[in-house]
Design a protein around this motif. Structure first.
Motif, PDB file in Angstrom:
ATOM      1  N   PRO A  59      -5.344 -12.835   6.799  1.00 33.30           N
ATOM      2  CA  PRO A  59      -4.273 -12.074   6.028  1.00 33.30           C
ATOM      3  C   PRO A  59      -5.031 -11.162   5.128  1.00 33.30           C
ATOM      4  N   MET A  60      -4.390 -10.287   4.598  1.00 36.49           N
ATOM      5  CA  MET A  60      -5.103  -9.458   3.540  1.00 36.49           C
ATOM      6  C   MET A  60      -4.027  -8.928   2.635  1.00 36.49           C
ATOM      7  N   GLN A  61      -4.056  -9.184   1.471  1.00 36.01           N
ATOM      8  CA  GLN A  61      -3.471  -8.532   0.414  1.00 36.01           C
ATOM      9  C   GLN A  61      -3.758  -6.975   0.267  1.00 36.01           C
ATOM     10  N   LEU A  62      -2.892  -6.046   0.441  1.00 40.70           N
ATOM     11  CA  LEU A  62      -3.255  -4.706   0.449  1.00 40.70           C
ATOM     12  C   LEU A  62      -2.169  -3.677  -0.452  1.00 40.70           C
ATOM     13  N   ASP A  63      -2.886  -3.130  -1.460  1.00 37.63           N
ATOM     14  CA  ASP A  63      -2.275  -2.420  -2.306  1.00 37.63           C
ATOM     15  C   ASP A  63      -2.874  -0.828  -2.019  1.00 37.63           C
ATOM     16  N   LEU A  64      -2.005  -0.112  -1.121  1.00 37.58           N
ATOM     17  CA  LEU A  64      -2.780   1.286  -0.722  1.00 37.58           C
ATOM     18  C   LEU A  64      -2.187   2.198  -1.536  1.00 37.58           C
ATOM     19  N   THR A  65      -3.485   2.919  -2.141  1.00 34.03           N
ATOM     20  CA  THR A  65      -3.194   3.968  -3.270  1.00 34.03           C
ATOM     21  C   THR A  65      -2.522   5.280  -2.562  1.00 34.03           C
ATOM     22  N   GLU A  66      -2.114   6.214  -3.210  1.00 35.50           N
ATOM     23  CA  GLU A  66      -1.507   7.649  -2.790  1.00 35.50           C
ATOM     24  C   GLU A  66      -2.792   8.620  -2.574  1.00 35.50           C
ATOM     25  N   ASP A  67      -3.899   8.162  -2.985  1.00 29.75           N
ATOM     26  CA  ASP A  67      -4.985   8.932  -2.963  1.00 29.75           C
ATOM     27  C   ASP A  67      -5.872   8.262  -1.848  1.00 29.75           C
ATOM     28  N   PRO A  68      -5.908   9.212  -0.523  1.00 32.42           N
ATOM     29  CA  PRO A  68      -6.620   8.692   0.470  1.00 32.42           C
ATOM     30  C   PRO A  68      -8.013   8.433   0.268  1.00 32.42           C
ATOM     31  N   LEU A  77      -7.095 -11.911  -3.131  1.00 29.95           N
ATOM     32  CA  LEU A  77      -6.868 -11.898  -1.797  1.00 29.95           C
ATOM     33  C   LEU A  77      -6.941 -10.747  -0.919  1.00 29.95           C
ATOM     34  N   GLY A  78      -7.569  -9.529  -1.356  1.00 28.56           N
ATOM     35  CA  GLY A  78      -7.307  -8.360  -0.596  1.00 28.56           C
ATOM     36  C   GLY A  78      -8.068  -7.194  -1.387  1.00 28.56           C
ATOM     37  N   LEU A  79      -7.669  -6.087  -1.179  1.00 33.07           N
ATOM     38  CA  LEU A  79      -7.839  -4.684  -1.657  1.00 33.07           C
ATOM     39  C   LEU A  79      -7.034  -3.873  -2.158  1.00 33.07           C
ATOM     40  N   ARG A  80      -7.234  -2.881  -3.226  1.00 33.23           N
ATOM     41  CA  ARG A  80      -6.555  -1.811  -3.523  1.00 33.23           C
ATOM     42  C   ARG A  80      -7.405  -0.733  -3.251  1.00 33.23           C
ATOM     43  N   THR A  81      -7.039   0.138  -2.248  1.00 30.77           N
ATOM     44  CA  THR A  81      -7.729   1.170  -1.620  1.00 30.77           C
ATOM     45  C   THR A  81      -6.990   2.276  -1.188  1.00 30.77           C
ATOM     46  N   GLY A  82      -7.657   3.336  -0.960  1.00 30.79           N
ATOM     47  CA  GLY A  82      -7.075   4.472  -0.175  1.00 30.79           C
ATOM     48  C   GLY A  82      -7.242   4.322   1.279  1.00 30.79           C
ATOM     49  N   SER A  83      -6.482   5.093   2.092  1.00 30.02           N
ATOM     50  CA  SER A  83      -6.742   5.072   3.500  1.00 30.02           C
ATOM     51  C   SER A  83      -8.047   4.980   4.128  1.00 30.02           C
ATOM     52  N   GLU A  84      -8.827   5.893   3.461  1.00 23.15           N
ATOM     53  CA  GLU A  84     -10.378   6.261   4.045  1.00 23.15           C
ATOM     54  C   GLU A  84     -11.017   5.052   4.015  1.00 23.15           C
ATOM     55  N   ALA A  85     -11.113   4.433   2.658  1.00 23.49           N
ATOM     56  CA  ALA A  85     -11.970   3.340   2.608  1.00 23.49           C
ATOM     57  C   ALA A  85     -11.271   2.060   3.246  1.00 23.49           C
ATOM     58  N   LEU A  86      -9.963   2.098   3.513  1.00 22.59           N
ATOM     59  CA  LEU A  86      -9.334   1.009   4.379  1.00 22.59           C
ATOM     60  C   LEU A  86      -9.948   1.016   5.675  1.00 22.59           C
ATOM     61  N   VAL A  87      -9.992   2.413   6.160  1.00 25.15           N
ATOM     62  CA  VAL A  87     -10.464   2.305   7.641  1.00 25.15           C
ATOM     63  C   VAL A  87     -11.929   1.752   7.846  1.00 25.15           C
ATOM     64  N   LYS A  88     -12.737   2.158   6.833  1.00 26.60           N
ATOM     65  CA  LYS A  88     -14.248   1.643   6.934  1.00 26.60           C
ATOM     66  C   LYS A  88     -14.144   0.112   6.626  1.00 26.60           C
ATOM     67  N   HIS A  89     -13.453  -0.533   5.921  1.00 28.28           N
ATOM     68  CA  HIS A  89     -13.393  -1.789   5.697  1.00 28.28           C
ATOM     69  C   HIS A  89     -12.888  -2.611   6.992  1.00 28.28           C
ATOM     70  N   LEU A  90     -11.855  -2.042   7.476  1.00 28.13           N
ATOM     71  CA  LEU A  90     -11.407  -2.639   8.620  1.00 28.13           C
ATOM     72  C   LEU A  90     -12.367  -2.710   9.809  1.00 28.13           C
TER      73      LEU A  90
END
Length: 138
Positions: A59-68, A77-90
């Motif tokens: 599981p992962m806590q995700l706070d996806l920001t509006e800024d990609p 327990l997770g990340l606050r991130t934009g979608s671009e960094a999320l893809v790299k992390h995944l």
């Protein structure tokens, strides 16, 4: 009038204070060793299931920001991130043999339906579902 004499710190209290000061100066674990704990857990999982390999789920806590383009930062327990960094992390998690990630989207700064729509449009296309041909090749 009574006066109290301050007691000298004991070696134990001095050592405890030094540990607290050191910990306060240290960056959070995710900043020091990105995915370090996950690397250990997936290695242990592979060893435990070596006779009959099973996928690793987390599981992962995700706070996806509006800024990609927002960089990833550790939250509990997770990340606050934009979608671009999320893809790299995944992708990095995939390299550690993580097969499934479940996102906890609450509490977050954005409405869940908005985050789900963005994940569907910007993140999921980077991770197509395996086909029968791709799984047979492994």
């Amino acid at each position: 009038m009574s006066t109290t004499t301050p007691t000298a710190p004991t070696p134990l209290t001095t050592q405890y204070a030094e540990i607290l000061i050191t910990a306060a100066r240290r960056p959070p674990p995710a900043a020091r060793r990105p995915l370090g704990a996950l690397k250990l857990r997936t290695r242990e999982w592979r060893e435990l299931t070596s006779a009959a390999p099973k996928p690793y789920l987390t599981p992962m806590q995700l706070d996806l920001t509006e800024d990609p383009a927002a960089p990833a930062s550790a939250i509990r327990l997770g990340l606050r991130t934009g979608s671009e960094a999320l893809v790299k992390h995944l992708r990095a998690m995939g390299e550690l043999a993580v097969a499934h990630v479940s996102f906890n989207l609450r509490p977050g700064d954005r409405p869940v339906d908005e985050v789900l729509q963005e994940l569907a449009e910007t993140t999921l296309p980077h991770f197509p579902a395996p086909t029968a041909e791709s799984t047979a090749a492994h």
